[in-house]
Design an enzyme around this catalytic site. Structure first.
Site, PDB file in Angstrom:
ATOM      1  N   HIS A 100       7.342   1.955 -69.294  1.00 33.06           N
ATOM      2  CA  HIS A 100       7.388   3.426 -68.655  1.00 33.06           C
ATOM      3  C   HIS A 100       7.622   3.231 -67.331  1.00 33.06           C
ATOM      4  CE1 HIS A 100       6.265   6.058 -72.128  1.00 33.06           C
ATOM      5  NE2 HIS A 100       5.140   5.276 -72.414  1.00 33.06           N
TER       6      HIS A 100
ATOM      7  N   ASP B  65       7.878   8.106 -75.372  1.00 29.23           N
ATOM      8  CA  ASP B  65       7.008   8.470 -76.645  1.00 29.23           C
ATOM      9  C   ASP B  65       7.639   9.682 -77.277  1.00 29.23           C
ATOM     10  OD1 ASP B  65       5.171   6.552 -75.529  1.00 29.23           O
ATOM     11  OD2 ASP B  65       4.069   8.005 -74.425  1.00 29.23           O
TER      12      ASP B  65
ATOM     13  N   GLU C 242       1.492   2.006 -81.799  1.00 35.09           N
ATOM     14  CA  GLU C 242       1.664   3.404 -81.821  1.00 35.09           C
ATOM     15  C   GLU C 242       2.940   3.812 -82.224  1.00 35.09           C
ATOM     16  OE1 GLU C 242      -0.410   4.063 -77.072  1.00 35.09           O
ATOM     17  OE2 GLU C 242       1.689   3.589 -77.205  1.00 35.09           O
TER      18      GLU C 242
ATOM     19  N   HIS D 142       5.813   5.200 -79.726  1.00 33.50           N
ATOM     20  CA  HIS D 142       5.943   4.480 -78.485  1.00 33.50           C
ATOM     21  C   HIS D 142       7.230   3.723 -78.753  1.00 33.50           C
ATOM     22  CE1 HIS D 142       5.095   2.373 -74.572  1.00 33.50           C
ATOM     23  NE2 HIS D 142       5.958   1.608 -75.313  1.00 33.50           N
TER      24      HIS D 142
END
Length: 260
Positions: A154, A161, A219, A222
């Site tokens: 990120h 996301d 996740e 993500h």
């Protein structure tokens, strides 16, 4: 949402440290949202921003909705609807490095043929906040938090996301878990939930992986862009990111941060 003790303590640090704070992924824990976490914040040795050597592409962070206003924003870190329980972004905005943003647009347009569109929860986030949440998170819950000594994808503007919304209703689809849920249900290969929830999760993954992203193993929301190694870790707040003036398509109206 109930504040967690280790989050409350960390916010005292956050409030005194930086006024333009950005979010970090939720820490790993096998609990449902809202369940109390008893561990106290962990004090680590001082961590500094990684010093990177070698050749890197120049940063070209662009605001995602300027490339395609059909991509919607649900920037929960600009609201109280997140694992911290209060806003951590001053602005509900999302940025990516231009090649990653263009790949996301392609995934969004691929999904439109299937009746869905992309919803963005988060994109680029500054390094110092990755560091803050690492310090807040107990060691046994750090699978969901990037190590600040290495930096997050990120931080490089190469992780995003996302979820999907239904084009016919405009509503966010239901996945096997909520965004930022810290449980096995969030894993992209989780076999529970309903058949429809798994179908939608897998459709999103297919769209993203067809367009040069890879899902994170803990996740479903993500995704990491393939060329992330070519960009440096950054610590610039949203307010200091230069505005990229992008040419509009014929008849296109300049976007105004469309949100759910």
């Amino acid at each position: 949402m109930m504040w967690r003790p280790w989050v409350v303590a960390g916010w005292l640090l956050f409030a005194g440290g930086w006024g333009n704070g950005q979010s970090v992924q939720a820490p790993a824990q096998e609990v449902q949202k809202g369940a109390p976490v008893k561990e106290a914040p962990v004090k680590d040795a001082p961590v500094t921003m990684p010093v990177e050597t070698g050749s890197f592409r120049p940063s070209e962070l662009v605001e995602i909705v300027r490339l395609d206003p059909g991509i919607r924003l649900d920037i929960r870190y600009a609201t109280a609807n997140n694992f911290v329980g209060r806003p951590v972004y001053d602005e509900p905005r999302a940025f990516l490095q231009r090649p990653a943003a263009e790949a996301l647009v392609k995934a969004h347009r691929w999904l439109k043929a299937h009746g869905y569109g992309i919803v963005v929860f988060d994109g680029y986030r500054p390094w110092r906040v990755t560091k803050l949440f690492w310090e807040l998170t107990p060691p046994d819950k750090r699978d969901y938090v990037a190590d600040p000594s290495k930096g997050s994808l990120h931080n490089r503007g190469c992780a995003v996301d996302v979820s999907m919304y239904d084009l016919s209703t405009g509503e966010l689809v239901t996945m096997p878990s909520d965004y930022d849920e810290m449980s096995e249900r969030a894993h992209p290969d989780y076999t529970g939930g309903t058949e429809e929830q798994r179908r939608l999760r897998d459709l999103l993954r297919t769209a993203m992986e067809l367009h040069d992203f890879k899902v994170y193993r803990y996740e479903w929301w993500h995704f990491d862009y393939k060329d992330w190694r070519q960009y440096r870790v950054q610590d610039i707040p949203f307010s200091e990111i230069p505005v990229s003036e992008l040419p509009l398509q014929p008849g296109e109206i300049p976007p105004s941060n469309p949100r759910l």
